[in-house]
Each structure stands twice: as C-alpha cells, then as structure tokens.
Design a protein around this motif. Structure first.
Motif, PDB file in Angstrom:
ATOM      1  N   PHE A  52     -10.402   4.488  13.609  1.00 22.74           N
ATOM      2  CA  PHE A  52     -10.497   4.091  12.213  1.00 22.74           C
ATOM      3  C   PHE A  52      -9.394   3.116  11.832  1.00 22.74           C
ATOM      4  CE2 PHE A  52     -12.634   8.151  12.526  1.00 22.74           C
ATOM      5  CZ  PHE A  52     -13.776   7.961  11.765  1.00 22.74           C
ATOM      6  N   VAL A  53      -9.641   2.424  10.734  1.00 23.98           N
ATOM      7  CA  VAL A  53      -8.615   1.543  10.169  1.00 23.98           C
ATOM      8  C   VAL A  53      -8.445   1.914   8.701  1.00 23.98           C
ATOM      9  CG1 VAL A  53      -9.298  -0.326  11.727  1.00 23.98           C
ATOM     10  CG2 VAL A  53     -10.188  -0.296   9.377  1.00 23.98           C
ATOM     11  N   ARG A  54      -7.262   1.591   8.143  1.00 24.53           N
ATOM     12  CA  ARG A  54      -7.031   1.815   6.719  1.00 24.53           C
ATOM     13  C   ARG A  54      -6.485   0.541   6.098  1.00 24.53           C
ATOM     14  NH1 ARG A  54      -3.286   6.182   3.345  1.00 24.53           N
ATOM     15  NH2 ARG A  54      -4.720   6.255   1.545  1.00 24.53           N
ATOM     16  N   MET A  55      -7.090   0.148   4.970  1.00 23.66           N
ATOM     17  CA  MET A  55      -6.659  -1.060   4.298  1.00 23.66           C
ATOM     18  C   MET A  55      -5.222  -0.907   3.813  1.00 23.66           C
ATOM     19  SD  MET A  55      -9.459  -2.501   4.908  1.00 23.66           S
ATOM     20  CE  MET A  55      -9.009  -4.110   4.255  1.00 23.66           C
ATOM     21  N   LYS A  56      -4.473  -2.001   3.836  1.00 25.69           N
ATOM     22  CA  LYS A  56      -3.050  -1.970   3.510  1.00 25.69           C
ATOM     23  C   LYS A  56      -2.827  -1.540   2.059  1.00 25.69           C
ATOM     24  CE  LYS A  56      -1.086  -3.350   7.403  1.00 25.69           C
ATOM     25  NZ  LYS A  56      -0.465  -4.675   7.562  1.00 25.69           N
ATOM     26  N   GLY A  57      -1.688  -0.917   1.841  1.00 23.89           N
ATOM     27  CA  GLY A  57      -1.356  -0.370   0.540  1.00 23.89           C
ATOM     28  C   GLY A  57      -1.272  -1.408  -0.566  1.00 23.89           C
ATOM     29  N   PHE A  58      -0.813  -2.628  -0.258  1.00 19.14           N
ATOM     30  CA  PHE A  58      -0.685  -3.637  -1.314  1.00 19.14           C
ATOM     31  C   PHE A  58      -2.051  -4.080  -1.838  1.00 19.14           C
ATOM     32  CE2 PHE A  58      -1.117  -6.424   2.381  1.00 19.14           C
ATOM     33  CZ  PHE A  58      -1.877  -7.480   1.904  1.00 19.14           C
ATOM     34  N   LEU A  59      -3.096  -3.868  -1.056  1.00 26.88           N
ATOM     35  CA  LEU A  59      -4.456  -4.114  -1.540  1.00 26.88           C
ATOM     36  C   LEU A  59      -4.933  -2.941  -2.390  1.00 26.88           C
ATOM     37  CD1 LEU A  59      -6.115  -5.504   1.731  1.00 26.88           C
ATOM     38  CD2 LEU A  59      -5.302  -6.845  -0.218  1.00 26.88           C
ATOM     39  N   ARG A  60      -4.741  -1.722  -1.871  1.00 25.51           N
ATOM     40  CA  ARG A  60      -5.203  -0.534  -2.589  1.00 25.51           C
ATOM     41  C   ARG A  60      -4.527  -0.408  -3.953  1.00 25.51           C
ATOM     42  NH1 ARG A  60      -3.652   2.014   2.112  1.00 25.51           N
ATOM     43  NH2 ARG A  60      -2.403   3.490   0.902  1.00 25.51           N
ATOM     44  N   ASP A  61      -3.286  -0.852  -4.032  1.00 23.55           N
ATOM     45  CA  ASP A  61      -2.541  -0.714  -5.286  1.00 23.55           C
ATOM     46  C   ASP A  61      -3.127  -1.538  -6.430  1.00 23.55           C
ATOM     47  OD1 ASP A  61      -0.833   1.017  -4.051  1.00 23.55           O
ATOM     48  OD2 ASP A  61       0.768  -0.463  -3.718  1.00 23.55           O
ATOM     49  N   ARG A  62      -3.877  -2.578  -6.107  1.00 23.63           N
ATOM     50  CA  ARG A  62      -4.414  -3.458  -7.155  1.00 23.63           C
ATOM     51  C   ARG A  62      -5.843  -3.079  -7.546  1.00 23.63           C
ATOM     52  NH1 ARG A  62      -0.589  -4.778  -9.679  1.00 23.63           N
ATOM     53  NH2 ARG A  62      -1.972  -6.196 -10.820  1.00 23.63           N
ATOM     54  N   ILE A  63      -6.367  -2.007  -6.947  1.00 23.99           N
ATOM     55  CA  ILE A  63      -7.765  -1.610  -7.195  1.00 23.99           C
ATOM     56  C   ILE A  63      -7.809  -0.224  -7.816  1.00 23.99           C
ATOM     57  CG2 ILE A  63     -10.037  -1.261  -6.172  1.00 23.99           C
ATOM     58  CD1 ILE A  63      -9.126  -2.986  -3.801  1.00 23.99           C
ATOM     59  N   THR A  64      -8.614  -0.087  -8.847  1.00 27.94           N
ATOM     60  CA  THR A  64      -8.894   1.212  -9.451  1.00 27.94           C
ATOM     61  C   THR A  64     -10.365   1.555  -9.208  1.00 27.94           C
ATOM     62  OG1 THR A  64      -7.251   0.890 -11.197  1.00 27.94           O
ATOM     63  CG2 THR A  64      -8.973   2.544 -11.592  1.00 27.94           C
ATOM     64  N   PHE A  65     -10.603   2.649  -8.522  1.00 27.07           N
ATOM     65  CA  PHE A  65     -11.977   3.111  -8.292  1.00 27.07           C
ATOM     66  C   PHE A  65     -12.292   4.222  -9.281  1.00 27.07           C
ATOM     67  CE2 PHE A  65     -10.883   1.321  -4.112  1.00 27.07           C
ATOM     68  CZ  PHE A  65     -11.981   0.500  -3.907  1.00 27.07           C
TER      69      PHE A  65
END
Length: 320
Positions: A220-233
C-alpha cells in the motif's frame, strides 16, 4: 358451482334453475379470465425493487428513486446475489432490521469507480485555464462532489501544489458512502495502482514524479501529509442535502450519468447555487449543461472538457 352459494345439488327444488344466458346471470365459472395487455402487467421484480427502495428510503433516508433504473437494478441484483437471496423481496426485511446488511448494500449502490488524474486532458485544462484565475484570489475553495475514495481530490491537490497555490486553497471531498470517505481520509491505496496513476499523472502535465507525493509500505501507499492537511472529507448526499456554498470550483465527474433527468436538474441547481459568481463547474465527459434549465447561468469555458464558468454577474436568478 355458483359463486357465493352452496352447490346446486343442495338447492331447494322449487327454485328454478337460473338462465345462464340472461343479463342477471351470476355464473362466472365459464367466463374467461380477463387478458390484460402486456403493457398493463407490471413485472414482478419491478414491484419488488420499488418496495425495496421505499424500505431503504423510509428506514435509512437514502433515496435512489431518481437514479438510473437500469443502474439501480444492476447494483441491487449484484447485492442480492452476493447475499445469497433468491428474490429482491427477501432483502426488504434484511434492510429494515439488519444494519450490517444495509451497509454492505449501500457500498454496492455507491459508484466508486475513480482513479488519480482520470481523463488527463481535463487536468491539463484546469492547470492552464483555471489556476491562473485562482491566482488572482487570495484564497479559493474547491468542492469535489461524489468523491468516492478520494483519488481525484488528491490529484487536484497535487496539481495546485505544483502551481505553488495549494496553501491558498481548501479542498472539500464529499460522498454519501461513509466507507469510501474513510478510505479517502486515510489516503491509503493499493500500491499496484500507482504505475497506472503515474502514467495519467504524466499525461496530465505532472512536473515531478508521482512517488514524491506518497510513501510506500508493503502493498500500500499513503498520500503525503501536506496534501491530506489541505483536504476536508465529509458526508454529503446530493439527493437530499443542501447548498455547499461559495465555491470557486466544483468538480462532479461521471456522477450525473447515474441519475435520471429530474435528479440531474436538482443537482445542477444545487451546484449553481453553491458556486460564487465567476466560479467554475467541471463535469464528466458524458455530462453536459446543454439541455439543463441552468445552462443560461453558465458559459462554456472548455467545451471538449466540459468546464463551465458561472456568469460573473449571475446570482439570485437561480432557483431550485
């Protein structure tokens, strides 16, 4: 035998035999069963599906009545077979009383076909046509409606990062499937998909290597934190929920094709009301505003990519 009476053999002798040919004859045994035209005979499975959808709506609040009936039937059939049920009617009691069963059915009903940088020319158009406009604003909000497991939201975040604009944007990914949203929020995807995604990323004008945006571990891979931080699901149901307001861009690609005309109109009105003046709407390759009641509120920015811009001075004239 005469309807509603004892057999004629037990009738009193002084009662004359009825006239079978008279206008008041109550004998029906010899009358043929009415033959209704095929168009008036409703398919039994259609009745079962209608009752099942009503049970889903009344018990759980999910309304699939305006989804494409062919798509609904296909997905319900898939769920029925997976549960080992012979008939759709058998699922009604399960839907009403078994939450785990309903969760599994909902996952089947939800359209989760997505991938990173799907339709690369669309991302090129957004990079070349939309981002320069965004850069005239101090901050923008972007709504990815029906985001499924989130790959397209992360694709947009990567695009904005490469344009030096990610820190001035907030992205929202919404869906009605909570299991898909959980996957999206975690940003964890099968590693085997990355080779395909890397190819679409390059076709979309990617400026680095896709592996720069995730960390890999085993399969598996996980998207980097600096991307996740800018997204609200967050949870949002396009069928029943309201405005997601003041957006600069709304993307909803290859979702409307699963709705009937009535629901398409409802959702397009919702998008028009959720966009700020001059905001952009991006649809899928098989979707268009051409025959929609809201078409007069938009201009086509890129007809081939189905990107529209809401008229800059348009506002209160949009009604649901």
């Amino acid at each position: 035998m005469r309807l509603g009476l004892a057999p004629a053999a037990h009738a009193p002798a002084d009662i004359p035999a009825p006239d079978r040919d008279g206008p008041d004859c109550d004998y029906i045994a010899d009358r043929p069963t009415p033959a209704y035209p095929p168009a008036q005979r409703e398919d039994l499975e259609t009745i079962e599906i209608s009752l099942l959808l009503e049970a889903i709506r009344r018990r759980w609040g999910y309304d699939f009545s305006h989804y494409s009936q062919a798509s609904v039937r296909r997905r319900l059939d898939q769920a029925r077979r997976a549960a080992g049920l012979a008939h759709f009617s058998e699922a009604i009691a399960r839907v009403l009383r078994d939450e785990a069963f309903f969760d599994r059915l909902l996952r089947t009903m939800s359209v989760t076909v997505t991938e990173m940088f799907r339709d690369p020319p669309c991302y090129r158009a957004m990079r070349e046509r939309l981002v320069p406009v965004f850069k005239t604003f101090p901050f923008v909000k972007i709504w990815c409606a029906g985001c499924a497991t989130g790959e397209e939201v992360y694709s947009l975040a990567i695009l904005l990062h490469e344009e030096g604009y990610l820190q001035r944007a907030r992205l929202y990914g919404t869906d009605f499937n909570r299991a898909s949203l959980d996957t999206a929020e975690k940003g964890i995807y099968p590693k085997r998909l990355m080779a395909t995604y890397a190819d679409t990323y390059r076709q979309a004008g990617g400026r680095a290597d896709l592996s720069d945006y995730y960390s890999a571990s085993y399969d598996f891979v996980r998207m980097k934190g600096f991307l996740r931080d800018r997204i609200t699901f967050s949870y949002h149901n396009l069928v029943t929920d309201g405005i997601f307001g003041e957006m600069n861009l709304i993307t909803c690609r290859n979702v409307l094709i699963y709705f009937d005309k009535t629901l398409q109109e409802r959702v397009l009105h919702l998008f028009a009301q959720s966009l700020r003046h001059g905001g952009f709407l991006c649809l899928g390759a098989r979707e268009s505003l051409k025959f929609s009641a809201v078409r007069h509120h938009f201009e086509a920015l890129d007809g081939q990519r189905y990107i529209y811009r809401k008229n800059a001075h348009d506002g209160g004239g949009i009604r649901s």
